[in-house]
Scaffold this motif. Structure first.
Motif, PDB file in Angstrom:
ATOM      1  N   GLU A 134       0.871  -1.175   0.000  1.00  0.00           N
ATOM      2  CA  GLU A 134       0.000   0.000   0.000  1.00  0.00           C
ATOM      3  C   GLU A 134       0.906   1.223   0.000  1.00  0.00           C
ATOM      4  O   GLU A 134       1.747   1.378   0.884  1.00  0.00           O
ATOM      5  CB  GLU A 134      -0.911   0.012   1.225  1.00  0.00           C
ATOM      6  CG  GLU A 134      -1.835   1.225   1.289  1.00  0.00           C
ATOM      7  CD  GLU A 134      -2.806   1.200   2.454  1.00  0.00           C
ATOM      8  OE1 GLU A 134      -3.536   2.188   2.640  1.00  0.00           O
ATOM      9  OE2 GLU A 134      -2.809   0.189   3.198  1.00  0.00           O
ATOM     10  N   LEU A 135       0.739   2.063  -0.997  1.00  0.00           N
ATOM     11  CA  LEU A 135       1.528   3.284  -1.136  1.00  0.00           C
ATOM     12  C   LEU A 135       0.619   4.483  -0.901  1.00  0.00           C
ATOM     13  O   LEU A 135      -0.488   4.539  -1.429  1.00  0.00           O
ATOM     14  CB  LEU A 135       2.124   3.377  -2.544  1.00  0.00           C
ATOM     15  CG  LEU A 135       2.791   4.707  -2.931  1.00  0.00           C
ATOM     16  CD1 LEU A 135       4.123   4.868  -2.215  1.00  0.00           C
ATOM     17  CD2 LEU A 135       2.983   4.793  -4.441  1.00  0.00           C
ATOM     18  N   GLN A 136       1.100   5.437  -0.108  1.00  0.00           N
ATOM     19  CA  GLN A 136       0.375   6.688   0.074  1.00  0.00           C
ATOM     20  C   GLN A 136       1.318   7.839  -0.222  1.00  0.00           C
ATOM     21  O   GLN A 136       2.475   7.840   0.201  1.00  0.00           O
ATOM     22  CB  GLN A 136      -0.180   6.816   1.490  1.00  0.00           C
ATOM     23  CG  GLN A 136      -0.981   8.094   1.705  1.00  0.00           C
ATOM     24  CD  GLN A 136      -1.744   8.090   3.020  1.00  0.00           C
ATOM     25  OE1 GLN A 136      -2.457   7.141   3.332  1.00  0.00           O
ATOM     26  NE2 GLN A 136      -1.588   9.148   3.797  1.00  0.00           N
ATOM     27  N   ILE A 137       0.801   8.840  -0.938  1.00  0.00           N
ATOM     28  CA  ILE A 137       1.641   9.951  -1.361  1.00  0.00           C
ATOM     29  C   ILE A 137       0.783  11.197  -1.566  1.00  0.00           C
ATOM     30  O   ILE A 137      -0.322  11.115  -2.106  1.00  0.00           O
ATOM     31  CB  ILE A 137       2.407   9.575  -2.660  1.00  0.00           C
ATOM     32  CG1 ILE A 137       3.301  10.703  -3.147  1.00  0.00           C
ATOM     33  CG2 ILE A 137       1.455   9.139  -3.757  1.00  0.00           C
ATOM     34  CD1 ILE A 137       4.246  10.266  -4.267  1.00  0.00           C
ATOM     35  N   ASP A 138       1.271  12.334  -1.097  1.00  0.00           N
ATOM     36  CA  ASP A 138       0.593  13.608  -1.327  1.00  0.00           C
ATOM     37  C   ASP A 138       1.224  14.288  -2.540  1.00  0.00           C
ATOM     38  O   ASP A 138       2.456  14.284  -2.690  1.00  0.00           O
ATOM     39  CB  ASP A 138       0.731  14.529  -0.110  1.00  0.00           C
ATOM     40  CG  ASP A 138       0.002  13.996   1.111  1.00  0.00           C
ATOM     41  OD1 ASP A 138      -0.877  13.124   0.957  1.00  0.00           O
ATOM     42  OD2 ASP A 138       0.324  14.444   2.231  1.00  0.00           O
ATOM     43  N   TRP A 139       0.386  14.871  -3.383  1.00  0.00           N
ATOM     44  CA  TRP A 139       0.914  15.579  -4.551  1.00  0.00           C
ATOM     45  C   TRP A 139       0.197  16.901  -4.775  1.00  0.00           C
ATOM     46  O   TRP A 139      -0.954  17.081  -4.404  1.00  0.00           O
ATOM     47  CB  TRP A 139       0.864  14.721  -5.809  1.00  0.00           C
ATOM     48  CG  TRP A 139      -0.505  14.282  -6.296  1.00  0.00           C
ATOM     49  CD1 TRP A 139      -1.104  13.069  -6.072  1.00  0.00           C
ATOM     50  CD2 TRP A 139      -1.429  15.032  -7.112  1.00  0.00           C
ATOM     51  NE1 TRP A 139      -2.332  13.026  -6.683  1.00  0.00           N
ATOM     52  CE2 TRP A 139      -2.555  14.222  -7.326  1.00  0.00           C
ATOM     53  CE3 TRP A 139      -1.401  16.304  -7.670  1.00  0.00           C
ATOM     54  CZ2 TRP A 139      -3.657  14.626  -8.086  1.00  0.00           C
ATOM     55  CZ3 TRP A 139      -2.508  16.731  -8.423  1.00  0.00           C
ATOM     56  CH2 TRP A 139      -3.609  15.888  -8.624  1.00  0.00           C
TER      57      TRP A 139
END
Length: 240
Positions: A94-99
């Motif tokens: 599971e990958l979480q990233i803010d952009w």
């Protein structure tokens, strides 16, 4: 006349500075650590990242306020460019990233990338979760090319992107081929890689003749240099 600055004011300024620094430096809670989350970006260096088919991170990728920032002005002035990828490869996670994207900008989060000389780009092998200014980039008018879409494969049921200049939170969940994309808490795409459905999706896309596209269960995660300013932060992953 001498002027005196109150100790309360000094403490207030120091507290504000400390708070701002804390906000720009990613961290994991005790709960997240227990669940197996790890930071892929420390907010201060490019450790753990490299350029696609390169040993170093291209110099147009910089650190700005705790974010990985693609500085296209520096690129125009001679800094090196190109997509960046994680040093490690991942399969079930599971990958979480803010952009955050610039006005009229385009980028993407690409996964399952093979860092191999026989492939010309990260997207030669890796499917992409689109990052876009849906209103002002030309791709915003193309079906399956909007933010949160599984690029050119599955369109999100609606637009869930925040206005340009605001941070969005993306998640990619991949387990035994089952793929779920989430943008700002809303599911934008679901499918299972390696199935008949997956084969049909590719056959109906621009990737239908691309040998190796979407064919690998394990690979690097990439952030795309599409020639526009973009920011990424709070990048974390847990293996499933």
């Amino acid at each position: 006349m001498k002027r005196f600055i109150s100790s309360a004011l000094i403490l207030g300024v120091l507290a504000a500075s400390t708070s701002a620094y804390a906000q720009s430096t990613p961290s994991l809670s005790k709960k997240e650590k227990k669940e197996g989350w790890v930071l892929l970006f420390d907010g201060k260096t490019t450790a753990g990242w490299k350029g696609f088919k390169k040993d170093e991170v291209p110099t147009s990728w910089k650190i700005e306020d705790g974010a990985l920032f693609l500085d296209t002005d520096a690129k125009k002035a001679g800094a090196t460019g190109g997509d960046i990828i994680t040093a490690g490869e991942y399969e079930n996670y599971e990958l979480q990233i803010d952009w955050k994207i610039s006005e009229g900008g385009n980028s993407g989060i690409i996964f399952g990338v093979q860092d191999d000389a026989k492939y010309g780009a990260t997207y030669s092998t890796g499917p992409e979760m689109q990052v876009l200014d849906d209103d002002k980039h030309a791709d915003g008018k193309i079906h399956k090319h909007n933010s949160g879409d599984l690029y050119d494969l599955i369109a999100a049921p609606a637009r869930y992107t925040k206005p340009v200049g605001q941070w969005n939170t993306a998640k990619i969940i991949k387990k035994d081929g089952k793929l779920t994309l989430i943008l700002n808490g809303k599911v934008t795409a679901e499918t299972t890689m390696g199935t008949e459905e997956w084969t049909k999706l590719i056959a109906g896309s621009k990737f239908k003749t691309w040998n190796g596209f979407g064919a690998f269960s394990k690979g690097h995660i990439a952030l795309q240099d599409h020639g526009n300013k973009v920011w990424y932060k709070n990048i974390k992953l847990r293996q499933l």
